[in-house]
Design a protein around this motif. Structure first.
Motif, PDB file in Angstrom:
ATOM      1  N   ARG A  90       0.912  -1.146  -0.110  1.00 35.66           N
ATOM      2  CA  ARG A  90      -0.074  -0.007   0.134  1.00 35.66           C
ATOM      3  C   ARG A  90       1.053   1.190   0.094  1.00 35.66           C
ATOM      4  O   ARG A  90       0.503   2.068  -0.757  1.00 35.66           O
ATOM      5  CB  ARG A  90      -1.078  -0.119   1.270  1.00 35.66           C
ATOM      6  N   VAL A  91       2.008   1.242   0.859  1.00 29.61           N
ATOM      7  CA  VAL A  91       2.995   2.380   0.870  1.00 29.61           C
ATOM      8  C   VAL A  91       3.496   2.397  -0.654  1.00 29.61           C
ATOM      9  O   VAL A  91       3.735   3.724  -0.952  1.00 29.61           O
ATOM     10  CB  VAL A  91       3.881   2.278   2.040  1.00 29.61           C
ATOM     11  N   ASP A 103       2.579   1.831  -3.436  1.00 31.78           N
ATOM     12  CA  ASP A 103       1.582   2.438  -4.410  1.00 31.78           C
ATOM     13  C   ASP A 103       1.296   3.732  -4.133  1.00 31.78           C
ATOM     14  O   ASP A 103       1.346   4.525  -5.051  1.00 31.78           O
ATOM     15  CB  ASP A 103       0.150   1.530  -4.190  1.00 31.78           C
ATOM     16  N   GLY A 104       1.319   4.016  -2.929  1.00 32.53           N
ATOM     17  CA  GLY A 104       1.045   5.618  -2.583  1.00 32.53           C
ATOM     18  C   GLY A 104       2.192   6.471  -2.955  1.00 32.53           C
ATOM     19  O   GLY A 104       1.985   7.717  -3.337  1.00 32.53           O
ATOM     20  N   VAL A 105       3.514   6.241  -2.911  1.00 33.21           N
ATOM     21  CA  VAL A 105       4.696   6.800  -3.173  1.00 33.21           C
ATOM     22  C   VAL A 105       4.838   6.743  -4.901  1.00 33.21           C
ATOM     23  O   VAL A 105       5.830   7.456  -5.151  1.00 33.21           O
ATOM     24  CB  VAL A 105       5.852   6.356  -2.478  1.00 33.21           C
ATOM     25  N   SER A 164      -5.320  -3.204   0.100  1.00 36.75           N
ATOM     26  CA  SER A 164      -6.495  -2.443  -0.182  1.00 36.75           C
ATOM     27  C   SER A 164      -6.402  -2.013  -1.543  1.00 36.75           C
ATOM     28  O   SER A 164      -6.623  -0.609  -2.026  1.00 36.75           O
ATOM     29  CB  SER A 164      -6.358  -0.962   0.558  1.00 36.75           C
ATOM     30  N   ALA A 187      -3.664  -2.233  -3.582  1.00 30.62           N
ATOM     31  CA  ALA A 187      -2.285  -2.130  -4.186  1.00 30.62           C
ATOM     32  C   ALA A 187      -1.572  -3.400  -4.856  1.00 30.62           C
ATOM     33  O   ALA A 187      -0.725  -3.343  -5.513  1.00 30.62           O
ATOM     34  CB  ALA A 187      -1.416  -1.343  -3.201  1.00 30.62           C
ATOM     35  N   GLY A 230       7.121   3.088   4.622  1.00 31.13           N
ATOM     36  CA  GLY A 230       6.575   4.554   4.495  1.00 31.13           C
ATOM     37  C   GLY A 230       7.402   5.705   4.841  1.00 31.13           C
ATOM     38  O   GLY A 230       7.512   6.601   3.902  1.00 31.13           O
ATOM     39  N   TYR A 237       8.617   7.884   1.393  1.00 32.39           N
ATOM     40  CA  TYR A 237       8.251   9.418   1.120  1.00 32.39           C
ATOM     41  C   TYR A 237       9.297  10.168   1.262  1.00 32.39           C
ATOM     42  O   TYR A 237       9.193  11.254   0.650  1.00 32.39           O
ATOM     43  CB  TYR A 237       6.985   9.648   2.410  1.00 32.39           C
ATOM     44  N   ARG A 285      10.387  10.064  -2.131  1.00 28.02           N
ATOM     45  CA  ARG A 285       9.343  11.020  -3.025  1.00 28.02           C
ATOM     46  C   ARG A 285       9.781  12.281  -2.970  1.00 28.02           C
ATOM     47  O   ARG A 285       9.662  13.178  -3.840  1.00 28.02           O
ATOM     48  CB  ARG A 285       8.168  10.481  -2.672  1.00 28.02           C
TER      49      ARG A 285
END
Length: 247
Positions: free
Chosen positions: A114-115, A117-119, A143, A145, A232, A236, A239
């Protein structure tokens, strides 16, 4: 190709959204009549997917747990776990990868996906052995990802890491005893973040293959962070550096 089980609203809805044609059938709790369930059933029917209402006890038996939220799908495997060379050749700009060395908890694996995918990480790379694998629990925690982040399983992790180095991808490993801190690391170019297992951290050969070892600054009483939280924090920061470089 063998079907796999997906459960939980996020995971099933994501599969319907991204690849509805891969979903064979969905079992739902006949006693659940809320808006969320109605929306999922409507989406499934619009995609031509068969929906089978059953009692919650049957769902519990199928999954082996009650944490299915009243929805289970059976779907074919997606071709996200492609050949690593093919994936890297298709990346535009500097790659950002997450390497997980021996994660055994599916909840941690799902959270890491999930992390990632988020970054906007390009792939998650894991060893074939001594790791939990992308099972239904991990996919639920992810969720959605698990359907969007390429998940690459390799036979020999150290060899794969050496191949990444040949592509000028910087291998940045995390260790509580590293001399260099997270904010001293350079993630702005091609980079792979290497995280160890929940209890023992990176294996010796994995650690020795890293180009740089960093630690996450800790200002409280606990000594370390959960592997998914640590992933995470580091990703981040990567990113942030990349966005700053792009101006």
């Amino acid at each position: 190709m063998k079907n796999k089980m997906i459960f939980g609203f996020h995971a099933v809805t994501s599969r319907l959204r991204h690849e509805a044609s891969s979903v064979e059938e969905i079992f739902v709790d006949a006693g659940r009549q809320d808006r969320r369930m109605h929306d999922l059933i409507a989406a499934a029917k619009a995609a031509g997917v068969r929906v089978m209402p059953v009692d919650s006890a049957r769902l519990d038996k199928i999954v082996g747990t009650r944490r299915h939220q009243g929805v289970i799908a059976f779907a074919s495997q997606l071709a996200l776990a492609r050949n690593l060379d093919e994936l890297l050749d298709a990346i535009e700009g500097p790659p950002l990868l997450l390497i997980l060395d021996g994660i055994t908890d599916p909840h941690n694996l799902g959270a890491c996906l999930r992390v990632a995918d988020g970054v906007g990480a390009h792939a998650v790379i894991v060893p074939k052995d001594r790791a939990v694998g992308l099972n239904a629990t991990a996919a639920k925690v992810a969720s959605g990802a698990a359907e969007t982040v390429p998940y690459i399983t390799v036979t020999n992790l150290a060899r794969t890491m050496r191949e990444l180095k040949e592509r000028d991808i910087l291998l940045i490993g995390t260790s509580d005893d590293a001399d260099r801190g997270l904010y001293e690391a350079d993630f702005s170019g091609p980079a792979a973040l290497v995280m160890g297992s929940e209890g023992e951290g990176m294996r010796r050969l994995t650690r020795e293959t890293c180009d740089v070892l960093i630690s996450i600054p800790m200002f409280g009483s606990v000594e370390s962070l959960n592997v998914s939280v640590a992933s995470g924090v580091c990703l981040y920061e990567a990113r942030r550096q990349r966005m700053a470089k792009e101006g």
